[in-house]
Write a protein that holds these residues in place. Structure first.
Motif, PDB file in Angstrom:
ATOM      1  N   PHE A 103      -0.657   3.832   9.871  1.00 18.14           N
ATOM      2  CA  PHE A 103      -1.207   3.585   8.539  1.00 18.14           C
ATOM      3  C   PHE A 103      -2.674   3.178   8.661  1.00 18.14           C
ATOM      4  O   PHE A 103      -3.027   2.368   9.515  1.00 18.14           O
ATOM      5  N   VAL A 104      -3.486   3.732   7.800  1.00 12.94           N
ATOM      6  CA  VAL A 104      -4.844   3.228   7.594  1.00 12.94           C
ATOM      7  C   VAL A 104      -4.846   2.653   6.184  1.00 12.94           C
ATOM      8  O   VAL A 104      -4.658   3.383   5.205  1.00 12.94           O
ATOM      9  N   VAL A 105      -5.018   1.347   6.102  1.00 15.87           N
ATOM     10  CA  VAL A 105      -4.858   0.637   4.836  1.00 15.87           C
ATOM     11  C   VAL A 105      -6.216   0.450   4.165  1.00 15.87           C
ATOM     12  O   VAL A 105      -7.138  -0.110   4.764  1.00 15.87           O
ATOM     13  N   HIS A 154      -6.990  -1.595   9.292  1.00 18.58           N
ATOM     14  CA  HIS A 154      -7.297  -2.068   7.946  1.00 18.58           C
ATOM     15  C   HIS A 154      -8.780  -1.848   7.648  1.00 18.58           C
ATOM     16  O   HIS A 154      -9.637  -2.290   8.422  1.00 18.58           O
ATOM     17  N   LEU A 155      -9.072  -1.174   6.548  1.00 17.81           N
ATOM     18  CA  LEU A 155     -10.441  -0.995   6.093  1.00 17.81           C
ATOM     19  C   LEU A 155     -10.677  -1.939   4.909  1.00 17.81           C
ATOM     20  O   LEU A 155      -9.972  -1.863   3.907  1.00 17.81           O
ATOM     21  N   ALA A 200     -11.842   8.627  11.243  1.00 20.71           N
ATOM     22  CA  ALA A 200     -11.831   8.210  12.646  1.00 20.71           C
ATOM     23  C   ALA A 200     -10.570   7.433  12.986  1.00 20.71           C
ATOM     24  O   ALA A 200      -9.972   7.616  14.056  1.00 20.71           O
ATOM     25  N   ALA A 201     -10.138   6.572  12.065  1.00 20.24           N
ATOM     26  CA  ALA A 201      -8.945   5.765  12.318  1.00 20.24           C
ATOM     27  C   ALA A 201      -7.671   6.595  12.281  1.00 20.24           C
ATOM     28  O   ALA A 201      -6.703   6.311  12.995  1.00 20.24           O
ATOM     29  N   LEU A 202      -7.653   7.640  11.452  1.00 18.94           N
ATOM     30  CA  LEU A 202      -6.477   8.498  11.361  1.00 18.94           C
ATOM     31  C   LEU A 202      -6.363   9.460  12.538  1.00 18.94           C
ATOM     32  O   LEU A 202      -5.255   9.764  12.999  1.00 18.94           O
ATOM     33  N   LEU A 203      -7.505   9.928  13.055  1.00 20.00           N
ATOM     34  CA  LEU A 203      -7.481  11.011  14.038  1.00 20.00           C
ATOM     35  C   LEU A 203      -7.653  10.552  15.480  1.00 20.00           C
ATOM     36  O   LEU A 203      -7.360  11.330  16.395  1.00 20.00           O
ATOM     37  N   THR A 204      -8.147   9.351  15.712  1.00 25.85           N
ATOM     38  CA  THR A 204      -8.333   8.869  17.074  1.00 25.85           C
ATOM     39  C   THR A 204      -7.551   7.576  17.277  1.00 25.85           C
ATOM     40  O   THR A 204      -7.104   6.942  16.314  1.00 25.85           O
ATOM     41  N   ASP A 205      -7.407   7.186  18.530  1.00 29.48           N
ATOM     42  CA  ASP A 205      -6.691   5.949  18.845  1.00 29.48           C
ATOM     43  C   ASP A 205      -7.631   4.762  19.031  1.00 29.48           C
ATOM     44  O   ASP A 205      -7.182   3.665  19.354  1.00 29.48           O
ATOM     45  N   ALA A 206      -8.925   4.975  18.818  1.00 28.94           N
ATOM     46  CA  ALA A 206      -9.910   3.943  19.137  1.00 28.94           C
ATOM     47  C   ALA A 206      -9.892   2.761  18.177  1.00 28.94           C
ATOM     48  O   ALA A 206     -10.454   1.706  18.490  1.00 28.94           O
ATOM     49  N   ALA A 211      -9.457  -4.414  12.121  1.00 28.26           N
ATOM     50  CA  ALA A 211      -9.724  -4.654  10.704  1.00 28.26           C
ATOM     51  C   ALA A 211     -11.233  -4.635  10.514  1.00 28.26           C
ATOM     52  O   ALA A 211     -11.944  -5.426  11.136  1.00 28.26           O
ATOM     53  N   TYR A 212     -11.721  -3.726   9.692  1.00 24.84           N
ATOM     54  CA  TYR A 212     -13.152  -3.488   9.555  1.00 24.84           C
ATOM     55  C   TYR A 212     -13.648  -3.847   8.156  1.00 24.84           C
ATOM     56  O   TYR A 212     -13.119  -3.332   7.156  1.00 24.84           O
ATOM     57  N   THR A 213     -14.669  -4.682   8.099  1.00 23.45           N
ATOM     58  CA  THR A 213     -15.358  -4.951   6.842  1.00 23.45           C
ATOM     59  C   THR A 213     -16.520  -3.980   6.709  1.00 23.45           C
ATOM     60  O   THR A 213     -17.392  -3.919   7.579  1.00 23.45           O
TER      61      THR A 213
END
Length: 307
Positions: A103-105, A154-155, A200-206, A211-213
């Motif tokens: 999940f990318v939230v 988390h975005l 980037a969060a959906l397609l890579t494992d990096a 959690a990014y602000t």
């Protein structure tokens, strides 16, 4: 791999769908209005509603990764917007049982504020209360996702540049913007930046477990926003400064509930002399190696909305 985008017809969701299609991904869009979605032909558009669990199996079939836009309700009594974390959480649980593994939230900057220490200036009681409620709602949904054992990112965007679309009607009709505190402003974030980090969060494992602000590059005041939009449409837009009381009366006449108008006013007042409760971050640069998109870029991208 099929990626599900919820909130696919919203500003950020639509941008994300286009970026994923451009990246050659199989995209499914969840919407309550498939007939009017107007998404690329390659997108598998399906009816889905967070409030109707019987629609979830068809939406989640074969999906491995999800961009989770929070389910927002409008309270019938006050008009206040809130995140229904329980409804979103039940969807998350169902998604994991259906085979979703990441999940990318789409969360909010407030989710990263320490509980009970919302960073608004002194005397901002309505703003502090709002930030506390917003923090709890978004953080609850984040924690629900974390508890499933699935991969997550988390975005947490700050204030969105698309908020300026609230001026579109008065700009189109009168070439005027009416606001208090012309020197108030924030580092407004372009929806395309949020979408790019989501890709980037959906397609890579990096970015698993991060959690990014996310914000724009720097504070842009309301007066500067108006001038920037004027430049984008090659016309003159007048900024009519309202007193705080005039602003409250103006918003309430437009249907904004009084308790909502109070914290809106305090939010503006909080950033008159400085960045207020949402200072700029360099997160986008760290992830992409590029500066965040400017408000001037946003205004250019949305030029047609103001004509």
């Amino acid at each position: 791999m099929t990626i599900l985008v919820t909130g696919a017809t919203g500003n950020t969701g639509r941008c994300l769908v286009h970026q994923l299609v451009d990246a050659g991904q199989a995209v499914r869009a969840m919407t309550r209005a498939p007939q009017t979605a107007h998404l690329p032909a390659a997108v598998d558009v399906r009816y889905g509603d967070f409030e109707q669990p019987d629609t979830w199996p068809g939406v989640l079939e074969g999906v491995e990764r999800v961009y989770l836009f929070p389910h927002v309700d409008v309270a019938a009594t006050s008009g206040a917007r809130f995140i229904d974390s329980a409804s979103g959480g039940r969807f998350v649980d169902h998604a994991v049982r259906a085979g979703v593994r990441r999940f990318v939230v789409h969360s909010a900057v407030a989710a990263g504020f320490p509980p009970g220490d919302e960073p608004a200036g002194p005397g901002r009681q309505y703003l502090k209360q709002h930030l506390a409620v917003e923090r709890q709602a978004h953080r609850e949904l984040e924690q629900w996702v974390e508890a499933t054992g699935a991969e997550w990112t988390h975005l947490r965007p700050g204030l969105l540049a698309v908020n300026a679309l609230g001026w579109a009607e008065s700009i189109r009709a009168e070439r005027v913007v009416r606001e208090p505190y012309p020197t108030s402003g924030y580092p407004w974030v372009h929806e395309a930046d949020i979408a790019e980090v989501a890709v980037a969060a959906l397609l890579t494992d990096a970015h698993v477990g991060a959690a990014y602000t996310l914000t724009g590059p720097d504070k842009i005041t309301h007066a500067e926003q108006v001038q920037t939009i004027a430049t984008a449409i090659d016309d003159i837009i007048r900024f009519e400064e309202l007193t705080p009381q005039q602003a409250l009366e103006h918003w309430i006449r437009d249907g904004v509930p009084a308790e909502y108008a109070d914290w809106m006013l305090e939010l503006r007042a909080d950033s008159i002399n400085g960045p207020g409760c949402i200072p700029p971050t360099d997160t986008f640069h760290q992830i992409t190696g590029r500066a965040p998109r400017s408000f001037a870029q946003w205004a250019s991208d949305h030029r047609a909305d103001f004509l």
